[in-house]
Each structure stands twice: as structure tokens, then as C-alpha cells.
Scaffold this active site. Structure first.
Site, mmCIF file in Angstrom:
data_model
loop_
_atom_site.group_PDB
_atom_site.id
_atom_site.type_symbol
_atom_site.label_atom_id
_atom_site.label_comp_id
_atom_site.label_asym_id
_atom_site.label_seq_id
_atom_site.Cartn_x
_atom_site.Cartn_y
_atom_site.Cartn_z
ATOM 1 N N ARG A 64 3.917 12.612 -5.927
ATOM 2 C CA ARG A 64 3.770 11.887 -4.669
ATOM 3 C C ARG A 64 3.715 10.395 -4.974
ATOM 4 O O ARG A 64 3.714 9.977 -6.124
ATOM 5 C CB ARG A 64 2.487 12.323 -3.942
ATOM 6 C CG ARG A 64 1.281 12.424 -4.858
ATOM 7 C CD ARG A 64 -0.028 12.262 -4.172
ATOM 8 N NE ARG A 64 -0.190 10.921 -3.638
ATOM 9 C CZ ARG A 64 -0.506 9.857 -4.366
ATOM 10 N NH1 ARG A 64 -0.663 9.953 -5.680
ATOM 11 N NH2 ARG A 64 -0.639 8.682 -3.800
ATOM 12 N N GLY A 65 3.667 9.602 -3.897
ATOM 13 C CA GLY A 65 3.669 8.154 -4.043
ATOM 14 C C GLY A 65 5.091 7.642 -3.927
ATOM 15 O O GLY A 65 5.988 8.083 -4.652
ATOM 16 N N ARG A 98 10.474 14.673 2.118
ATOM 17 C CA ARG A 98 9.417 13.920 2.795
ATOM 18 C C ARG A 98 10.094 12.770 3.536
ATOM 19 O O ARG A 98 10.582 11.826 2.907
ATOM 20 C CB ARG A 98 8.364 13.406 1.814
ATOM 21 C CG ARG A 98 7.603 14.523 1.094
ATOM 22 C CD ARG A 98 6.286 14.043 0.529
ATOM 23 N NE ARG A 98 5.326 13.745 1.581
ATOM 24 C CZ ARG A 98 4.173 13.095 1.384
ATOM 25 N NH1 ARG A 98 3.873 12.645 0.178
ATOM 26 N NH2 ARG A 98 3.354 12.876 2.393
ATOM 27 N N GLN A 212 -6.846 11.913 -1.906
ATOM 28 C CA GLN A 212 -6.138 11.243 -3.003
ATOM 29 C C GLN A 212 -6.955 10.104 -3.597
ATOM 30 O O GLN A 212 -6.822 9.788 -4.780
ATOM 31 C CB GLN A 212 -4.785 10.709 -2.518
ATOM 32 C CG GLN A 212 -3.772 11.779 -2.158
ATOM 33 C CD GLN A 212 -3.732 12.048 -0.671
ATOM 34 O OE1 GLN A 212 -4.762 11.967 0.006
ATOM 35 N NE2 GLN A 212 -2.570 12.356 -0.143
ATOM 36 N N ASP A 253 4.682 3.421 2.230
ATOM 37 C CA ASP A 253 5.734 4.418 2.065
ATOM 38 C C ASP A 253 7.033 3.986 2.720
ATOM 39 O O ASP A 253 8.103 4.448 2.335
ATOM 40 C CB ASP A 253 5.271 5.756 2.640
ATOM 41 C CG ASP A 253 4.247 6.416 1.731
ATOM 42 O OD1 ASP A 253 4.642 7.295 0.950
ATOM 43 O OD2 ASP A 253 3.066 6.022 1.781
ATOM 44 N N LYS A 264 -0.404 5.773 4.075
ATOM 45 C CA LYS A 264 -1.263 6.934 4.252
ATOM 46 C C LYS A 264 -2.161 6.764 5.478
ATOM 47 O O LYS A 264 -2.764 5.707 5.678
ATOM 48 C CB LYS A 264 -2.123 7.132 3.001
ATOM 49 C CG LYS A 264 -3.106 8.281 3.095
ATOM 50 C CD LYS A 264 -2.391 9.612 3.219
ATOM 51 C CE LYS A 264 -3.385 10.761 3.361
ATOM 52 N NZ LYS A 264 -2.712 12.055 3.526
#
Length: 380
Positions: A64-65, A98, A212, A253, A264
Site C-alpha cells: 500500500r501507499g 485501487r 496504519q 494518494d 487517507k
């Protein structure tokens, strides 16, 4: 407060396992991932032998990220090419894994275009696969270099906004080496402040529902010897009110052309708090996260995650009893609202920092200029 204390400037190796790497064992090439869903309890690697396994890892947040997703997407295309699968089909699946994180589609496209160009130039399938892999490796290296430059620019901005050091920085979600080919985005800036002896305290938002911040950012901060404290997301307001926050640093993102920032979920409330309390709110992300084809925040597709992530708690090594594989914390049948991201409007953002410098105030014009500088730096 229960704090994690450390000597300022002390730095430890965060982990011996990289977040992602390409390997070529005798049985064929693979993409190896550090499974972030198992941290901090254990460091476990996932070995992906095809793009579909990588798509599953992306969807489950094992990897992720935003920047790292771009790297993963590029390696996924290279893996499909090397293994003899349909590259375009793999690219479509990877890019859609995603939807909010624009870096994912950027990485997929770079490797896919390299593959197509090699074939169009008369190259063999093997040569085209090598071209895709070279593109992925280049992206990986570029992201590491961008991370280092973002840390420099971000620290310089902090020194301008908050002269004298002793910074108390609040961060949300995870933005360190686990999201990057280098040392990260926002957390890389905090780490640079730590190494310069200018970080007094790192406030780490827990980041619900998947924690997270608690699981990953605290894990990275501890390994770097940073002085940090963990707080629940809804405790941030009291922290601001007590005058304990000097700056907010987050990643992104997707950044729209007007400077709207998707990050987020929970980032937007921090921006509102920061504005009310006159605290700088700084976004740190590579230029690949800026999507000039998305005009504004309303045009950003916000990923909706499964409700069980809210109605259950998943913890490494905990017994599994819920439908989603976690421990139920809500009545059976409870409905949940679970957007993965929220969008912060540009007027609440003090500055956007990329490898090309900082845009402040944040406008469509200043962001476009920043992206142009970032491209020039990348070209040397």
C-alpha cells in the site's frame, strides 16, 4: 502521556526487509512483498508469481501507499510479460485494483508503454519483457531519489515556517519507507528533522479503521529512534487545543489540478483543525501523485472499502471469528460507512511539497509550475 522516548538524532535501521523487490529464482521471476497486514507482530514476505496475486495483495493492503503502488504496478506488468501472460489484461487488472491512488495507474502505464514500444520496434517478447522490467526498475530508483529530495525541501520549509527547531509534528496514516522506494514522503521529512536534531515529538494518529498509524508508522518511528506518541484519531482536537502541534505533515494518494488532496480518511478533519488553530498543514508527495487530468476534488473517485473493516478489528495473530476475518466489535448486520480517503480543498493546504520544491499558496498555477520543476529535476 505514555511516550516512546529516544535520543534526538539517534537512528536505527528500520528493517532488513525491503517493502518490494524483484527476484529471479530458478523457477521463474517473482515480485516479493513485505506483507504490511502482518506488521508489527511479524515480518512476513509474500511471493507473487503472477499479476493476479499482486492485484490481490494490493486489494488486501499487503502492499500500500501511493508511490509504492506505482512501483508495484510497474513490476506487475513486467511480471506478466516475463511469465508469458497477457500484458494488457494484467495492466487493466492492476490499474483498477485501487482507483484513488493515481500512482498505481502511472506505474502500470510506464511499464506497459515500454513493453509496447519494444514490440513495435521489432523486439522479441523476451526483449519486451526486459524493457518493461527496466521501466519498473527506473521508476523504483526515481522514487527513491524523489523521496530524498522531498525530505530536503520539506525540512527547509519547516525551518522557514517554524524557525528554531523543536518541532512537534502530527502525521496521519503511514508515509515512510513502507510506501516508497526510498524513506517515504511526509515521514521522510519528519525523519530528516529528527536527524537534524529538530524533532521534539512525532504525534502518530492511530488511523482507523485499519490502524496504519499504530501498526506501521509507530513501527517505523521506533526503529529510527524517533521520539513519538500514539493517539486515537479523535484525540487530535484536544492536542491542537493544548497547543501541542506545530505542524501537520501528511502524504497523498491523488492531488487534483486545483490542489485538492485525496489522502487517507481523517486527513480533512486535521486540515480543518489546523486552519482553526493556525498550524501549517503540509502535504508531501512525489509529482507522480499530482494528476493534472483531474480538475478538482469533486472529480476524484474515492474508494469505498468493505464494511467489515469497520465492524471488525483485524489484528495479527489474533483469533479469527468474524465474516471478514477479524474480531467483531459491532452487532451482527450493522451497516458501515467506510471510505478509504477524504478530500481536502486547496485553501486548507499550507503547502504541497514534491521533489521539485514547494507550492505555497496552493493554486492551480503554483501546482502546475511545481510539476514542471519536478519534471526538469527528474531529467537532470
Amino acid at each position: 502521556m505514555a511516550d516512546q522516548y529516544a535520543q534526538s538524532g539517534e537512528d536505527k535501521q528500520p528493517t532488513g526487509i525491503p517493502a518490494i523487490r524483484w527476484e529471479e529464482p530458478p523457477e521463474g521471476p517473482v515480485v516479493v512483498l513485505l506483507d504490511q497486514t502482518r506488521l508489527p507482530a511479524e515480518e512476513v514476505e509474500l511471493v507473487c508469481t503472477d499479476a493476479s496475486a499482486l492485484v490481490e495483495a494490493i486489494g488486501s493492503l499487503a502492499v500500500r501507499g501511493a508511490p509504492l503502488l506505482g512501483i508495484a504496478g510497474a513490476y506487475g506488468v513486467a511480471l506478466a510479460a516475463a511469465r508469458g501472460f497477457d500484458v494488457d489484461e494484467a495492466a487493466t487488472a492492476l490499474a483498477g485494483a485501487r482507483p484513488t491512488a493515481v500512482n498505481l495507474s502511472v506505474g502500470v502505464r510506464r511499464a506497459q508503454e515500454a513493453h509496447r514500444a519494444a514490440l513495435a520496434g521489432g523486439g522479441s517478447p523476451g526483449q519486451a519483457a526486459q524493457a518493461a522490467l527496466a521501466a519498473a526498475r527506473t521508476l523504483h530508483r526515481e522514487d527513491a531519489e524523489a523521496s530524498a529530495r522531498m525530505a530536503e525541501h520539506g525540512l527547509r520549509l519547516l525551518e522557514e515556517l517554524l524557525p528554531g527547531g523543536g518541532h512537534r509534528i502530527l502525521t496521519h496514516c503511514n508515509t515512510g519507507a513502507l510506501v516508497s522506494g526510498g524513506e517515504g514522503t511526509a515521514l521522510a521529512v519528519a525523519l530528516a528533522a529528527h536527524r537534524a536534531g529538530q524533532l521534539r515529538r512525532l504525534w502518530v494518529d492511530e488511523t482507523r479503521p485499519l490502524l496504519q498509524g499504530a501498526r506501521l508508522t509507530a513501527w517505523e518511528a521506533a526503529r529510527h529512534g524517533m521520539a513519538y506518541s500514539l493517539l486515537t484519531d479523535n484525540a487530535a482536537g484536544s492536542l491542537f487545543a493544548a497547543g501541542e502541534v506545530d505542524a501537520v505533515l501528511i502524504g497523498a494518494d491523488r492531488i487534483a489540478a486545483d490542489g485538492s488532496v485525496a489522502n487517507k480518511v481523517g486527513s480533512y478533519p486535521l486540515a480543518v483543525l489546523a486552519r482553526y488553530h493556525h498550524v501549517p498543514f503540509i502535504v508531501v508527495a512525489p509529482a507522480t501523485t499530482v494528476d493534472l487530468d483531474t480538475p478538482d476534488g469533486a472529480s476524484i473517485e474515492v474508494e469505498q472499502r468493505p464494511g467489515y473493516e469497520v465492524t471488525e478489528i483485524s489484528a495479527p495473530q489474533a483469533p479469527v471469528t468474524g465474516a471478514g476475518g477479524g474480531i467483531p466489535v459491532a452487532p451482527l448486520g450493522a451497516q458501515a460507512y467506510n471510505p478509504a480517503f477524504d478530500v481536502t480543498p486547496p485553501e486548507l493546504v499550507t503547502a504541497i511539497v514534491t521533489e521539485g520544491g514547494a507550492a505555497s499558496p496552493v493554486t492551480a498555477e503554483s501546482l502546475a509550475e511545481l510539476c514542471a520543476r519536478s519534471r526538469q529535476e527528474a531529467l537532470g
